[in-house]
Scaffold this motif. Structure first.
Motif, mmCIF file in Angstrom:
data_model
loop_
_atom_site.group_PDB
_atom_site.id
_atom_site.type_symbol
_atom_site.label_atom_id
_atom_site.label_comp_id
_atom_site.label_asym_id
_atom_site.label_seq_id
_atom_site.Cartn_x
_atom_site.Cartn_y
_atom_site.Cartn_z
ATOM 1 N N ARG A 147 28.964 -1.214 -43.243
ATOM 2 C CA ARG A 147 28.631 -0.480 -42.019
ATOM 3 C C ARG A 147 28.380 -1.444 -40.854
ATOM 4 N NH1 ARG A 147 23.179 -0.753 -41.271
ATOM 5 N NH2 ARG A 147 21.916 -1.306 -43.095
ATOM 6 N N ALA A 150 31.775 -2.832 -39.882
ATOM 7 C CA ALA A 150 32.523 -1.773 -39.195
ATOM 8 C C ALA A 150 32.141 -1.701 -37.725
ATOM 9 C CB ALA A 150 32.277 -0.436 -39.885
ATOM 10 N N THR A 155 35.778 -0.397 -36.288
ATOM 11 C CA THR A 155 36.625 0.322 -37.228
ATOM 12 C C THR A 155 35.738 1.207 -38.088
ATOM 13 O OG1 THR A 155 38.063 -1.624 -37.309
ATOM 14 C CG2 THR A 155 38.443 0.040 -38.965
ATOM 15 N N SER A 156 36.302 2.270 -38.641
ATOM 16 C CA SER A 156 35.518 3.152 -39.491
ATOM 17 C C SER A 156 35.054 2.423 -40.748
ATOM 18 C CB SER A 156 36.335 4.388 -39.885
ATOM 19 O OG SER A 156 37.355 4.037 -40.804
ATOM 20 N N GLN A 157 33.948 2.889 -41.303
ATOM 21 C CA GLN A 157 33.379 2.245 -42.482
ATOM 22 C C GLN A 157 34.307 2.338 -43.687
ATOM 23 O OE1 GLN A 157 29.305 3.326 -43.058
ATOM 24 N NE2 GLN A 157 29.097 2.245 -44.992
ATOM 25 N N ASN A 158 34.986 3.464 -43.847
ATOM 26 C CA ASN A 158 35.909 3.626 -44.971
ATOM 27 C C ASN A 158 37.064 2.635 -44.884
ATOM 28 O OD1 ASN A 158 34.503 5.645 -46.271
ATOM 29 N ND2 ASN A 158 35.558 7.297 -45.201
ATOM 30 N N ASP A 249 43.534 10.550 -35.384
ATOM 31 C CA ASP A 249 43.125 9.224 -34.928
ATOM 32 C C ASP A 249 43.655 8.944 -33.526
ATOM 33 O OD1 ASP A 249 41.814 8.733 -37.280
ATOM 34 O OD2 ASP A 249 43.494 7.712 -38.237
#
Length: 393
Positions: A147, A150, A155-158, A249
């Motif tokens: 996290r 990210a 960028t997203s955590q996933n 996105d």
């Protein structure tokens, strides 16, 4: 027409059946005991299965693999874990995915199509390397939580998790279990040994979502007028032959730039294209969009606002015209009748005004809605509602 094409593709392609898989399932238990992630174990199994299958002519390039759900059941893992493994294999060139078709065996000798572009994971891998170099991490250092990374690489955590797994797979990082449920990533080399990654802008320009962002932006500006409601994301996905998630996105970027404004439900998404005319309101927390009128004047266009957002202005005008700070307003039911809207709309608008500090609500015998601060700035003065019951004579 596009739908018919997809059906034809499905019927003419060979799909590999689960009964045609002769390899035993991956040994998840023993691998997990060695602190190897399940998706990495599955990745190794998928690579071996594809390589042996092509070598022994059990299937060919272009054949559809079984569904991720069936593969997950075969290995006794979750569908999400299986999906991650397939994505990793796709990044390595063993699979390719097509909208309305599915996941197919790919030819590793052929480069990826230009329409696919650099994936978000590839961009994240490059940006994480840049982050490691910037912060001068050394061999043996533990990287921060996903996290935190990210937030640093925007960028997203996933996506960061997937990128970290790719770096682990490539030997740049290693994973160790700090505790039973908290694995950590450790750098395997000094930051000087990591090649300097491409700039974020170079990578960003190659990603599929950014390419679509540019295409959609061009399409909207050429085919819509200001304040027009644009077609749903599902229609854009069909038009550009990509997933809805990829379109989402791209739309997020357009929303962030205030090229479009997306709202839930019947309000949909509208073309506004006025990023420089977003005005901060005098009342805290409220926002309005101003559009360019034909004669060069600014006129407010609130047709795309939620009902409660439009009612906010009506309630404020009602307060200024009929009340003063400290007054008790009529009930929500009475306000709804006066303004000719539903009680739920009034309730949501009042809730927003309470959050802004303009109104105060009190329950009980002497409860009600009280004005703390008048909305009109020139006539504003504050009344501290420490105990509204003193207002009742």
């Amino acid at each position: 027409m596009r739908f018919m094409y997809c059906i034809i593709k499905k019927t003419t392609m060979k799909k590999i059946l689960m009964t045609e898989i002769h390899m035993p399932p991956a040994d998840i238990q023993n691998g997990s005991a060695l602190n190897t992630p399940k998706d990495r174990i599955l990745l190794d199994w998928l690579i071996k299965w594809v390589e042996e299958g092509l070598q022994n002519n059990l299937f060919n390039v272009g054949d559809l693999i079984p569904s991720k759900k069936d593969l997950a059941k075969f290995h006794n893992v979750s569908t999400g874990t299986m999906q991650n493994a397939v994505r990793y294999a796709e990044d390595l060139g063993y699979f390719t995915s097509r909208q309305c078709v599915g996941t197919m065996i790919a030819d590793k000798m052929q480069p990826n199509s230009d329409t696919k572009g650099t994936s978000k994971k590839d961009a994240a891998v490059s940006n994480i390397k840049k982050y490691i170099v910037k912060n001068k991490f050394k061999k043996g250092d533990v990287l921060p939580a996903s996290r935190i990374i990210a937030a640093e690489v925007d960028t997203s955590q996933n996506t960061v998790r997937l990128a970290l797994d790719i770096l682990t797979r490539d030997g740049v990082l290693t994973q160790k279990s700090k505790s039973a449920n908290k694995p950590v990533k450790i750098l395997n080399c000094d930051y000087k040994e990591i090649e300097k990654p491409d700039t974020a802008d170079d990578i960003k320009s190659e990603t599929l979502s950014h390419k679509l962002y540019l295409k959609i932006k061009k399409y909207i500006t050429e085919n819509y007028r200001l304040n027009d409601k644009i077609m749903p994301n599902e229609e854009f996905a069909k038009m550009f032959n990509v997933s809805v998630r990829t379109i989402n996105d791209a739309m997020k970027k357009l929303n962030k730039e205030k090229i479009i404004l997306s709202l839930r439900g019947k309000y949909g998404t509208r073309y506004i294209n006025e990023p420089d005319k977003l005005s901060k309101q005098k009342e805290a927390g409220e926002k309005s969009r101003f559009m360019s009128a034909p004669k060069g004047k600014n006129e407010i266009k609130n047709s795309y606002l939620y009902s409660w957002q439009r009612v906010l202005d009506q309630i404020k005008k009602y307060m200024v015209t009929n009340h003063e700070a400290g007054d008790k307003l009529p009930s929500m039911k009475e306000l709804a009748g006066t303004l000719n809207v539903s009680a739920n709309t009034i309730r949501r608008a009042v809730s927003e005004l309470v959050e802004q500090g303009i109104l105060y609500c009190e329950r009980g015998k002497h409860g009600g809605i009280y004005i703390v601060e008048m909305p009109a700035k020139e006539d504003t003065y504050q009344w501290l509602a420490l105990n509204p019951k003193f207002l009742v004579q």
